[in-house]
Structure formats: C-alpha cells, structure tokens
Scaffold this motif. Sequence first.
Motif, PDB file in Angstrom:
ATOM      1  N   SER A  14      63.273 -39.151 -14.451  1.00 46.65           N
ATOM      2  CA  SER A  14      63.501 -38.656 -13.070  1.00 46.65           C
ATOM      3  C   SER A  14      63.866 -39.550 -11.899  1.00 46.65           C
ATOM      4  O   SER A  14      63.452 -40.641 -11.813  1.00 46.65           O
ATOM      5  CB  SER A  14      62.256 -37.890 -12.663  1.00 46.65           C
ATOM      6  OG  SER A  14      62.201 -37.602 -11.310  1.00 46.65           O
ATOM      7  N   CYS A 173      67.193 -42.476 -12.788  1.00 49.06           N
ATOM      8  CA  CYS A 173      67.409 -42.209 -11.363  1.00 49.06           C
ATOM      9  C   CYS A 173      67.536 -43.509 -10.580  1.00 49.06           C
ATOM     10  O   CYS A 173      68.446 -44.257 -10.788  1.00 49.06           O
ATOM     11  CB  CYS A 173      66.280 -41.353 -10.819  1.00 49.06           C
ATOM     12  SG  CYS A 173      65.960 -39.909 -11.802  1.00 49.06           S
ATOM     13  N   TYR A 197      71.109 -40.880 -15.201  1.00 48.20           N
ATOM     14  CA  TYR A 197      71.395 -40.245 -13.919  1.00 48.20           C
ATOM     15  C   TYR A 197      71.052 -41.092 -12.688  1.00 48.20           C
ATOM     16  O   TYR A 197      70.392 -40.647 -11.750  1.00 48.20           O
ATOM     17  CB  TYR A 197      70.713 -38.874 -13.819  1.00 48.20           C
ATOM     18  CG  TYR A 197      69.352 -38.734 -14.468  1.00 48.20           C
ATOM     19  CD1 TYR A 197      68.203 -39.212 -13.860  1.00 48.20           C
ATOM     20  CD2 TYR A 197      69.221 -38.112 -15.715  1.00 48.20           C
ATOM     21  CE1 TYR A 197      66.961 -39.069 -14.452  1.00 48.20           C
ATOM     22  CE2 TYR A 197      67.986 -37.964 -16.318  1.00 48.20           C
ATOM     23  CZ  TYR A 197      66.871 -38.439 -15.678  1.00 48.20           C
ATOM     24  OH  TYR A 197      65.635 -38.298 -16.267  1.00 48.20           O
ATOM     25  N   ASP A 222      73.504 -31.816 -11.971  1.00 50.81           N
ATOM     26  CA  ASP A 222      72.820 -32.740 -11.062  1.00 50.81           C
ATOM     27  C   ASP A 222      73.459 -32.655  -9.671  1.00 50.81           C
ATOM     28  O   ASP A 222      74.655 -32.897  -9.510  1.00 50.81           O
ATOM     29  CB  ASP A 222      72.939 -34.162 -11.612  1.00 50.81           C
ATOM     30  CG  ASP A 222      72.036 -35.159 -10.909  1.00 50.81           C
ATOM     31  OD1 ASP A 222      71.737 -34.956  -9.715  1.00 50.81           O
ATOM     32  OD2 ASP A 222      71.639 -36.148 -11.548  1.00 50.81           O
ATOM     33  N   ASP A 252      69.971 -30.501 -15.275  1.00 54.55           N
ATOM     34  CA  ASP A 252      69.796 -30.907 -13.883  1.00 54.55           C
ATOM     35  C   ASP A 252      69.407 -32.382 -13.796  1.00 54.55           C
ATOM     36  O   ASP A 252      69.187 -33.052 -14.807  1.00 54.55           O
ATOM     37  CB  ASP A 252      68.697 -30.054 -13.237  1.00 54.55           C
ATOM     38  CG  ASP A 252      69.100 -28.607 -13.088  1.00 54.55           C
ATOM     39  OD1 ASP A 252      69.949 -28.317 -12.233  1.00 54.55           O
ATOM     40  OD2 ASP A 252      68.556 -27.769 -13.838  1.00 54.55           O
ATOM     41  N   HIS A 253      69.289 -32.835 -12.569  1.00 62.54           N
ATOM     42  CA  HIS A 253      68.796 -34.186 -12.322  1.00 62.54           C
ATOM     43  C   HIS A 253      67.364 -34.304 -12.853  1.00 62.54           C
ATOM     44  O   HIS A 253      66.586 -33.372 -12.779  1.00 62.54           O
ATOM     45  CB  HIS A 253      68.808 -34.464 -10.816  1.00 62.54           C
ATOM     46  CG  HIS A 253      68.432 -35.862 -10.466  1.00 62.54           C
ATOM     47  ND1 HIS A 253      69.277 -36.922 -10.644  1.00 62.54           N
ATOM     48  CD2 HIS A 253      67.280 -36.367  -9.967  1.00 62.54           C
ATOM     49  CE1 HIS A 253      68.667 -38.034 -10.261  1.00 62.54           C
ATOM     50  NE2 HIS A 253      67.452 -37.721  -9.853  1.00 62.54           N
TER      51      HIS A 253
END
Length: 285
Positions: A14, A173, A197, A222, A252-253
């Motif tokens: 995340s 992230c 990501y 995302d 998704d992110h």
Amino acid sequence: MKIVFITGLSFFMSMFSWLTPKPEETSTIPVCHTAGNDMSAMAADEAFQKLHANPVAFTYKGAGEMVNFSAPDGKPAQGFLLKSKKKSDKWLLVYQEWWGLNDYVKQQAEAYYNDLKDVNVLAVDMYDGKVATERAEAGKLMQGADKNRLTSIMKGAIGYAGPSAEIASVGWCFGGMLSLQSALLEGKKAKGCVMYYGRPEQDVDKLKTLNTDVLGIFGSRDKGISTDMVKEFEGNMHKAGETVTIKMYDADHAFANPSNPIYDKEAAADAYKLSLNYLKDRLKA
C-alpha cells in the motif's frame, strides 16, 4: 532495449498519490507525486488520504532485529534486518509504505527472506522510528519527509550492505518510488528493482544511469498512479535505453496490502510470485 507490457487480472502492498500530478521542480527525489512543498499539500489533502484505509492492527512475531547504521548527513539511521544464515554479499532492500516501517512491512520482509536463498534482507526505516496507524498521522509524516534525509538514509543502507554488495530492492507506494530511487543510487551494485504502484522517475537522463532492469507492478484502477503515468515511464525507459517489464492488474491502488479493505488476494499472490521469481533470477538466489 526491451520493454515488456503484460496485462492481467490481479495483485501485492500500500500507499501513493493523487489524480493528476503537478509539474515537478528539479529535486533529488520526486517525493510522492510531486516535489518540494507540493508534497506537503498533497499529504494534507483529505481526498489523497482517503486513498489509504487505516491498517488493521497486526503484531509481527517473526525473526529479525533492528540495526543502526550511519548515514552521510551525519545522523544515525536504522532498519529491520534479517541476516543470511550463510555469509553473503546478496542484499534485498525493502522500502515501506507511507505508514512507516510497521509490522506488515516486517512480515513482508520475512516472506522474501524465507523464499530467497542466502540473501540478507533489510527493511529500511525512512521515518526515523515514526510509524502511523491512522491516515491523518501518515499524512503528517509524509509532509515532514525531507528529500535530502530520504536520500541520506538510502545511501546509508547501501553503504551498510558493504562495498561488494549485490543489491536488489522492492517497495510499495511511497516505497515503490523509493525502490527505483534506491536503484539509481546503488550504481554498479544494483542487480534488480521491483516497484509496486509507486511514482516512477520520468527524467530520462537519470534513468540512463540505471545499472539494472525494473519490474513495475501497477493497478489499472489506481487513481494515484494512472495508466498514462505508467505508459510515460515505459516510454522514458525506452528513450533511456533501459529495460522495464510492466505487470498491470485489474486492481486499485494498494491492492497488495493485506491490511487494506480493497486487498486483492488473488492479484497479490500472483504479484508476489512474479516479484519473487524476478528477485531469484537477478540475485541468483
């Protein structure tokens, strides 16, 4: 030059940023999706914070220990170390999400440690001991992250690995961005780079200095790291004469973070397997 674009349905961990990035100023590290003071504004933005659900409470009970190392700015730095049972110059540097070096990151570091052979795994503490458990708190920590300090901590971790180290990196992230920046700092020591990501470096001249290929793992849904941003990164890697492999999941992110309500178990498992096979190959582990 080889660029591989893989599309798929699903996965792994995340953090990271806002819809349309503002133009960047020149800086050592493009922290988050913007640079300089824009980072502080973004971290304080409620819409940005809502991209990250508060993590579910978790306590890590595995192996490993905290270690200290020196950083070039003269301040001490630290990380969570899982040392190879056999003497080894192979290292995996693990970079945290925007929450800090929490127990989820330690657990992920242990997973790589157990699945790789004779590799030292160091999860680097980029917040100097601070860990957030709520979005607003994480926003404040990211607001306070100084790009020069981040660079110094990464250089310290690279130095801690030793002059003969062979280094790969992985992060999610905030840490996905840092994983790529770490590879740029590692020079000839760099053997592999996995970024989940995270905001990619778009400066072609900087990308030309890479000494490793890059595995980029992203989600097509995302709202922070858009598919257009990823395509731009691919193009810039091509211009730089570098190799990048992109895996785009229908996710998704932060889909790989098990503490996230939008955690995609299937995609996460697939992404972990992909990253693990990549690291085994690059580190000969």
